[in-house]
Design an enzyme around this catalytic site. Structure first.
Site, mmCIF file in Angstrom:
data_model
loop_
_atom_site.group_PDB
_atom_site.id
_atom_site.type_symbol
_atom_site.label_atom_id
_atom_site.label_comp_id
_atom_site.label_asym_id
_atom_site.label_seq_id
_atom_site.Cartn_x
_atom_site.Cartn_y
_atom_site.Cartn_z
ATOM 1 N N TYR A 100 0.825 -1.211 0.000
ATOM 2 C CA TYR A 100 0.000 0.000 0.000
ATOM 3 C C TYR A 100 0.861 1.264 0.000
ATOM 4 C CZ TYR A 100 -3.498 3.407 1.356
ATOM 5 O OH TYR A 100 -4.300 4.522 1.403
ATOM 6 N N LEU A 390 -13.721 16.105 -5.771
ATOM 7 C CA LEU A 390 -15.091 16.217 -5.270
ATOM 8 C C LEU A 390 -15.322 17.514 -4.517
ATOM 9 C CD1 LEU A 390 -15.694 12.551 -4.101
ATOM 10 C CD2 LEU A 390 -16.446 13.666 -6.201
ATOM 11 N N ASP A 512 -16.077 -15.303 -47.516
ATOM 12 C CA ASP A 512 -14.892 -14.448 -47.429
ATOM 13 C C ASP A 512 -13.773 -15.230 -48.132
ATOM 14 O OD1 ASP A 512 -12.874 -12.713 -46.413
ATOM 15 O OD2 ASP A 512 -12.558 -14.134 -44.758
ATOM 16 N N ASP A 514 -9.627 -14.812 -47.778
ATOM 17 C CA ASP A 514 -8.488 -15.216 -46.923
ATOM 18 C C ASP A 514 -8.961 -15.745 -45.577
ATOM 19 O OD1 ASP A 514 -5.908 -14.145 -48.328
ATOM 20 O OD2 ASP A 514 -7.445 -12.609 -48.579
ATOM 21 N N ASP A 694 -13.800 -15.139 -41.506
ATOM 22 C CA ASP A 694 -12.972 -15.212 -40.297
ATOM 23 C C ASP A 694 -12.575 -13.837 -39.777
ATOM 24 O OD1 ASP A 694 -11.208 -14.537 -42.419
ATOM 25 O OD2 ASP A 694 -9.527 -15.115 -41.117
HETATM 26 P P1 ADQ Z 1 -9.229 12.416 -3.110
HETATM 27 O O1 ADQ Z 1 -7.854 12.596 -3.647
HETATM 28 O O2 ADQ Z 1 -9.312 12.132 -1.684
HETATM 29 O O3 ADQ Z 1 -10.039 11.295 -3.892
HETATM 30 P P2 ADQ Z 1 -11.412 14.445 -3.574
HETATM 31 O O4 ADQ Z 1 -12.173 13.960 -4.719
HETATM 32 O O5 ADQ Z 1 -11.285 15.926 -3.595
HETATM 33 O O6 ADQ Z 1 -9.949 13.852 -3.471
HETATM 34 O O7 ADQ Z 1 -12.168 14.020 -2.262
HETATM 35 C C1 ADQ Z 1 -11.781 14.498 -1.011
HETATM 36 C C2 ADQ Z 1 -12.900 14.301 -0.007
HETATM 37 O O8 ADQ Z 1 -12.359 14.539 1.282
HETATM 38 C C3 ADQ Z 1 -14.044 15.275 -0.206
HETATM 39 O O9 ADQ Z 1 -15.264 14.621 0.011
HETATM 40 C C4 ADQ Z 1 -13.813 16.338 0.869
HETATM 41 O O10 ADQ Z 1 -14.964 16.921 1.391
HETATM 42 C C5 ADQ Z 1 -13.091 15.574 1.936
HETATM 43 N N1 ADQ Z 1 -12.154 16.480 2.622
HETATM 44 C C6 ADQ Z 1 -11.132 17.099 2.096
HETATM 45 N N2 ADQ Z 1 -10.521 17.863 3.006
HETATM 46 C C7 ADQ Z 1 -11.189 17.689 4.160
HETATM 47 C C8 ADQ Z 1 -11.049 18.190 5.501
HETATM 48 N N3 ADQ Z 1 -10.071 19.057 5.873
HETATM 49 N N4 ADQ Z 1 -11.900 17.754 6.402
HETATM 50 C C9 ADQ Z 1 -12.873 16.904 6.076
HETATM 51 N N5 ADQ Z 1 -13.071 16.420 4.859
HETATM 52 C C10 ADQ Z 1 -12.221 16.799 3.906
HETATM 53 C C11 ADQ Z 1 -9.779 10.371 -4.986
HETATM 54 C C12 ADQ Z 1 -9.229 11.002 -6.261
HETATM 55 C C13 ADQ Z 1 -10.151 12.121 -6.731
HETATM 56 C C14 ADQ Z 1 -11.570 11.571 -6.927
HETATM 57 C C15 ADQ Z 1 -12.026 10.809 -5.696
HETATM 58 C C16 ADQ Z 1 -13.347 10.087 -5.939
HETATM 59 O O11 ADQ Z 1 -7.930 11.508 -6.045
HETATM 60 O O12 ADQ Z 1 -9.679 12.700 -7.926
HETATM 61 O O13 ADQ Z 1 -12.441 12.661 -7.143
HETATM 62 O O14 ADQ Z 1 -11.078 9.819 -5.326
HETATM 63 O O15 ADQ Z 1 -13.269 9.237 -7.028
#
Ligand code: ADQ
Length: 741
Positions: A100, A390, A512, A514, A694
């Site tokens: 990881y 997001l 066909d 070939d 084919d």
């Molecule tokens: P992330 O890299 O984690 O996700 P993002 O999509 O922005 O990035 O999601 C972050 C989440 O964490 C949001 O829901 C936000 O509200 C929450 N968050 C951020 N800062 C916070 C804080 N200080 N306190 C509490 N909550 C906080 C990965 C990918 C993204 C993709 C998502 C979903 O890197 O590109 O959009 O997965 O597929």
């Protein structure tokens, strides 16, 4: 949308790196704390069935994921709540470090976010990745039932779909990739065995989803380069199945964020912030990560302060950063760089009563987060690379008051959907500074106009629509599989066909050339039909109508078959010789004047690939590489060429690229083997139709012919033909059964 059959039954198994709840044990016993993340609510909506039109999931959702509890700690503990039943995956510390922290976050994450210099290519990481994916498989193999639908998530589990597929060939498997899939130039930096394993692993799924069309295209190119397989309308055909690759831009629970605006705690928090902070508030919130462009953002803000003194003491920039991956050295270094930069900017511009940047390194509860979203005049989201992002969607959804300005990086997947934001280049400080000024000065009406447009889009495509969209595709691929089959002709089938033939009065055969009438050979000039085959066809032609439809040119067909009393079709339908007329006629749908530009690209690839050559036919151009010296190298060149042609050819050129057997051909789309075959049926009443081929181009013929036709695919590639036959020799055996006894 096509008609969908009724909703399917079965259970839903989610596999993601983490379980959806934290397991806490104390004196009172064990408690499960369910996460409130987007994926969890999306999955819950699927199970409740309200948003999901394709599946009717039974029982609780089964969730397979890693836990940092030990096996002993969880001995005898009931790992389920009202929604989920958890199946923990135990990975020991050292393996998890290499898997990881190592392969996932020290290699794939930086590489796929375009930071190749940060990527660590350790052999132990790769081995640990394989081993850990196997542990996930082991944890689930005993729970999978025949109707279960399995949904695997993200870059930690790229090998899992294929591991499941090996033992469970019929279960539906979906795979969703949450981070960017990079361009091939980046992907190819991975050692060959690793990238093969990644592509093979992912292709174990039935549906593979990405956030944007760009990622889909990049993945399809990687598939083409790694396993040499192209795609047809985003369907990749493997030996005996197909995989759909498509974009599903993830979204958020729009209503939850929108409703939060009026929540008393949120209202209170908003009012406090507006009182405490300066006239205008700029806000950002992210996980600590180099992909999020935190330093670029600070530099942009500094440029703004430098250039706009009139805004000093009137604006507060609140920057929240959530601790993340702080075990990894680069993250520690970045954190200290951020601390220093914030300190420097505040020292340079701050006053006793004004601190330009309010920076905190912590997580925020939901009410505080939405309170800040709704208090801010500007959200400043500047990732240098982001799968989706997001935060920007959450900001838009929370603004029930329909004001506020979103500044968004063009490098976030979300930029493709949120065009009304002020879109910036995150590496350009001036661009950021200009956008901040524009945002702070933007009239309220304009803010509302932009905000409403973005809100409407997010309201319509929220996280529930996203999951529904994904599962609709999962369902539709089952229908698609039903269309494409792999059934071999049995002796009984052959007998039945023979009897039908005997009883029919008006019969037609489509062949066909070939691979069907002659075996595939290295040099196309050597593919000369044998006397035995010719006499078989000649005999058929005495009683029946025979059409040979080929991609070959007219000269060649004339040479090998011209003396037989049959119809000949050359260049996939562009040229036709009717047996009665005896002369070749150009298809009236053909338009000339396109070859020059394509020819120059093909010629370039001849120079790049020793032994390859261009064949110019009357209505098409073909790049052959069967004769190339180094076949492996030639295959890579062929894949590159196909890719380049695909990018070059615009829809208004009406050109089609055909990837045949060791040949790439460009021709007009106005006709194909299908349109050509059916033109022979016009005005006729055949009561026996048999077509054999084919090649991929024969699929058009199989699809176009009426249901009553016998369609036979030579070889074992998935096909629309009703039946398959092993090879060209078996074709001869079949034809022999039509001989007059
Ligand atoms: P992330 O890299 O984690 O996700 P993002 O999509 O922005 O990035 O999601 C972050 C989440 O964490 C949001 O829901 C936000 O509200 C929450 N968050 C951020 N800062 C916070 C804080 N200080 N306190 C509490 N909550 C906080 C990965 C990918 C993204 C993709 C998502 C979903 O890197 O590109 O959009 O997965 O597929």
């Amino acid at each position: 949308m096509e008609n969908l059959p009724s909703r399917k039954k079965g259970r839903l198994i989610i596999v993601a790196y983490r379980l959806p709840f934290k397991i806490v044990r104390d004196e009172q016993g064990t408690s499960l704390f369910q996460n409130s993340g987007g994926l969890v609510s999306a999955v819950l909506s699927l199970a409740q069935g309200s948003q999901n039109t394709s599946y009717d999931f039974e029982e609780k959702i089964q969730w397979v994921g890693y836990t940092d509890n030990t096996r002993e700690e969880l001995e005898g503990v009931k790992l389920e709540n009202e929604n989920f039943k958890a199946h923990p995956v135990f990975i020991d510390q050292q393996l998890n470090d290499n898997y990881y922290e190592g392969f996932c976050n020290d290699l794939i994450w930086p590489l796929f976010h375009y930071f190749p210099s940060l990527a660590k290519f350790n052999k132990e990481y790769f081995e640990a990745y394989q081993e850990a994916n196997l542990l996930f498989y082991e944890a689930m193999k005993d729970i999978i039932q025949p109707d279960d639908v399995i949904w695997v998530h993200d870059y930690q589990l790229m090998m899992l779909p294929d591991l499941i597929r090996q033992t469970f060939p019929t279960n539906k498997i979906g795979f969703f990739f949450h981070i960017p899939f990079p361009s091939y130039e980046i992907f190819r930096l991975l050692p060959t065995i690793w990238r093969d394993a990644i592509i093979d692993g992912i292709l174990g799924a039935d549906v593979v989803g990405f956030h944007t069309n760009d990622f889909v295209e990049y993945f399809l190119k990687a598939v083409r380069m790694v396993i040499g397989q192209g795609n047809r309308m985003h369907y990749v055909t493997l030996n005996n199945r197909i995989v759909k690759v498509d974009a599903f831009p993830i979204s958020i629970d729009y209503k939850k964020f929108n409703d939060a605006y009026d929540h008393p705690e949120v209202v209170q928090y908003r009012e406090n912030m507006r009182k405490e902070l300066k006239e205008k508030i700029i806000f950002s919130v992210d996980r600590l990560d180099y992909s999020k462009g935190l330093l670029n953002r600070l530099n942009g803000f500094e440029r703004f302060l430098e250039q706009h003194k009139d805004w000093h003491e009137r604006v507060s920039f609140v920057m929240m950063v959530v601790p993340s991956r702080d075990q990894i050295e680069q993250y520690q270094q970045m954190k200290s760089d951020i601390d220093q930069t914030v300190g420097r900017i505040n020292a340079k511009y701050g006053k006793i009563n004004w601190q330009p940047i309010l920076y905190q390194y912590r997580s925020m509860p939901f009410e505080e987060l939405t309170g800040m979203y709704s208090a801010s005049d500007v959200a400043l989201i500047t990732p240098v690379r982001d799968g989706m992002n997001l935060v920007c969607k959450e900001y838009v959804a929370t603004r029930r008051d329909r004001v506020g300005v979103l500044i968004l990086s063009e490098m976030a997947g979300a930029a493709a959907e949120l065009g009304e934001a002020l879109i910036i280049n995150p590496t350009d400080s001036q661009d950021i500074a200009d956008a901040i000024l524009k945002a702070l000065e933007m009239p309220t009406e304009e803010q509302t106009k932009r905000m409403e447009a973005m809100q409407q889009r997010l309201r319509e495509y929220d996280v529930f629509a996203w999951t529904n969209d994904f599962f609709t595709q999962m369902h539709m691929i089952e229908q698609e599989h039903d269309r494409l089959r792999l059934d071999y002709l049995t002796d009984k089938d052959i007998k039945d066909i023979g009897q039908k033939y005997q009883h029919a009065k008006n019969r037609i055969f489509f062949f066909d050339y070939d691979g069907t009438l002659v075996p595939i050979v290295r040099d196309p000039h050597d593919a000369i039909v044998t006397d035995e085959v010719k006499s078989l066809i000649a005999e058929l032609a005495q009683r029946d109508t025979v059409v040979v439809i080929s991609g070959r040119d007219q000269m060649f067909l004339e040479k090998v078959l011209g003396d037989l009393p049959i119809h000949l079709v050359a260049e996939h339908g562009a040229l036709i010789k009717m047996k009665e007329k005896g002369e070749w006629v150009l298809n009236p749908a053909y338009q000339d004047g396109w070859k020059e530009s394509i020819r120059s690209i093909l010629d370039l690839y001849v120079k790049r690939c020793p032994g390859a050559f261009v064949e110019e036919k009357q209505t098409s151009l073909a790049w052959h590489y069967r004769t190339a010296e180094d076949q492996e190298y030639a295959l890579r060149r062929a894949q590159e060429l196909a890719w380049q042609l695909k990018n070059f050819i615009q829809p208004d050129m009406s050109l089609q690229i055909i990837e045949g057997n060791m040949v790439i051909e460009v021709k007009k789309t106005a006709f194909n083997k299908g349109t050509s075959a059916t033109s022979f049926l016009d005005g006729q009443s055949y009561d026996f139709i048999l077509a054999m081929g084919d090649d991929t181009t024969d699929e058009d013929m199989f699809e176009a012919l009426p249901d009553t036709a016998y369609t036979v695919k030579v070889g074992d590639a998935l096909s629309m033909a009703k039946k398959h036959i092993k090879n060209q020799y078996a074709v001869m055996e079949l034809l022999n059964t039509f001989k007059e006894k």
